[in-house]
Design a protein around this motif. Structure first.
Motif, mmCIF file in Angstrom:
data_model
loop_
_atom_site.group_PDB
_atom_site.id
_atom_site.type_symbol
_atom_site.label_atom_id
_atom_site.label_comp_id
_atom_site.label_asym_id
_atom_site.label_seq_id
_atom_site.Cartn_x
_atom_site.Cartn_y
_atom_site.Cartn_z
ATOM 1 N N PRO A 196 -65.921 37.444 0.983
ATOM 2 C CA PRO A 196 -64.826 37.447 1.951
ATOM 3 C C PRO A 196 -64.826 36.160 2.785
ATOM 4 O O PRO A 196 -65.864 35.523 2.939
ATOM 5 N N THR A 197 -63.678 35.825 3.312
ATOM 6 C CA THR A 197 -63.586 34.706 4.244
ATOM 7 C C THR A 197 -64.015 35.206 5.624
ATOM 8 O O THR A 197 -64.153 36.410 5.842
ATOM 9 N N PHE A 198 -64.176 34.285 6.550
ATOM 10 C CA PHE A 198 -64.512 34.674 7.921
ATOM 11 C C PHE A 198 -63.402 35.566 8.488
ATOM 12 O O PHE A 198 -63.678 36.580 9.121
ATOM 13 N N ASP A 199 -62.124 35.223 8.214
ATOM 14 C CA ASP A 199 -61.000 36.040 8.671
ATOM 15 C C ASP A 199 -61.071 37.460 8.097
ATOM 16 O O ASP A 199 -60.852 38.434 8.810
ATOM 17 N N LEU B 81 -64.225 44.164 10.559
ATOM 18 C CA LEU B 81 -65.021 44.587 11.712
ATOM 19 C C LEU B 81 -64.188 44.807 12.968
ATOM 20 O O LEU B 81 -64.729 45.086 14.032
ATOM 21 N N ASN B 82 -62.854 44.674 12.843
ATOM 22 C CA ASN B 82 -61.945 44.833 13.984
ATOM 23 C C ASN B 82 -62.267 43.897 15.143
ATOM 24 O O ASN B 82 -62.272 44.299 16.301
ATOM 25 N N PRO C 136 -55.563 35.127 13.539
ATOM 26 C CA PRO C 136 -56.723 34.394 13.041
ATOM 27 C C PRO C 136 -57.609 33.929 14.198
ATOM 28 O O PRO C 136 -57.128 33.742 15.310
ATOM 29 N N PRO C 137 -58.911 33.723 13.908
ATOM 30 C CA PRO C 137 -59.815 33.310 14.974
ATOM 31 C C PRO C 137 -59.543 31.874 15.427
ATOM 32 O O PRO C 137 -58.998 31.079 14.673
ATOM 33 N N VAL C 138 -59.935 31.573 16.645
ATOM 34 C CA VAL C 138 -59.788 30.223 17.180
ATOM 35 C C VAL C 138 -60.727 29.271 16.447
ATOM 36 O O VAL C 138 -60.427 28.110 16.246
ATOM 37 N N LYS D 15 -67.620 37.803 18.046
ATOM 38 C CA LYS D 15 -66.518 37.882 19.016
ATOM 39 C C LYS D 15 -66.378 36.580 19.794
ATOM 40 O O LYS D 15 -65.276 36.054 19.960
ATOM 41 N N VAL D 16 -67.493 36.055 20.259
ATOM 42 C CA VAL D 16 -67.481 34.813 21.043
ATOM 43 C C VAL D 16 -67.000 33.640 20.190
ATOM 44 O O VAL D 16 -66.193 32.819 20.639
ATOM 45 N N ILE D 17 -67.469 33.580 18.941
ATOM 46 C CA ILE D 17 -67.039 32.496 18.036
ATOM 47 C C ILE D 17 -65.547 32.611 17.741
ATOM 48 O O ILE D 17 -64.822 31.627 17.770
#
Length: 197
Positions: free
Chosen positions: A60-63, A69-70, A75-77, A123-125
């Motif tokens: 899987p990708t990071f996204d 994992l909700n 998409p993440p920053v 979450k922080v990342i």
């Protein structure tokens, strides 16, 4: 991250090879570890635990992982590199990172690196913060009491000091050779027979 197995024990910084890189010898018979580069997060009389750093994961990708994992935002920053950390508990994630950020579940490996296996770091990342450098490994490599020591004695592994370039860059195809180059070793000249004086 899924808690499918108990957390491996993390050693104190003065443990034998804790914080070092293991380099698989060219004659490594186990295909799971052929030409692998492993960062040792713990090495004690009770055993050893490390993360394979040169087996990138495309899916899987990071996204995808954050979605499973909700974890917001999507998409993440910020993105994180994923790798197959080893054959043990490969549904479980471990973030190896610089210790400029630590959370409640972070375990200090040495003076510069930490390991976090909680959702806090993801979450922080995802929000754009967290440690300066990190890699997310799915699974880990583990050894029972004395097992790694026997493998080193049998000439299966070399060790070298870790550096951030080898730990965190994305040139996975050359990491193994670059780690050997730190020892001024040509892999073509390495023997699979251990010398004993």
């Amino acid at each position: 991250m899924p808690q499918s197995s108990p957390s491996p024990d993390i050693a104190s910084p003065d443990s034998f090879l804790t914080g070092q890189l293991l380099i698989a010898m060219p004659a490594m018979a186990d295909p799971r570890f052929a030409q692998s580069l492993i960062y040792l997060c713990a090495h004690t009389p009770e055993g050893a635990m490390g993360l394979v750093l040169n087996r990138p994961i495309v899916k899987p990708t990071f996204d995808d992982l954050l979605k499973q994992l909700n974890v917001e935002p999507l998409p993440p920053v910020r993105q994180v590199k994923l790798c197959a950390g080893g054959p043990v508990a490969n549904a479980r994630g471990f973030v190896l990172h610089t210790n400029d950020w630590t959370g409640e579940g972070s375990l200090k490996v040495d003076n510069s690196m930490a390991l976090t296996a909680s959702l806090d770091v993801l979450k922080v990342i995802a929000e754009g913060g967290g440690p300066r450098e990190c890699v997310l490994a799915l699974g880990y490599a583990g050894w029972g009491p004395g097992q790694l020591d026997k493998e080193i004695h049998a000439n299966s592994w070399l060790s070298v000091s870790a550096d951030e370039t080898l730990l965190f860059d994305t040139a996975h195809d050359t990491k193994w050779r670059r780690a050997l180059a730190k020892l001024h070793v040509d892999p073509l000249l390495l023997s699979d027979v251990a010398g004993h004086a």
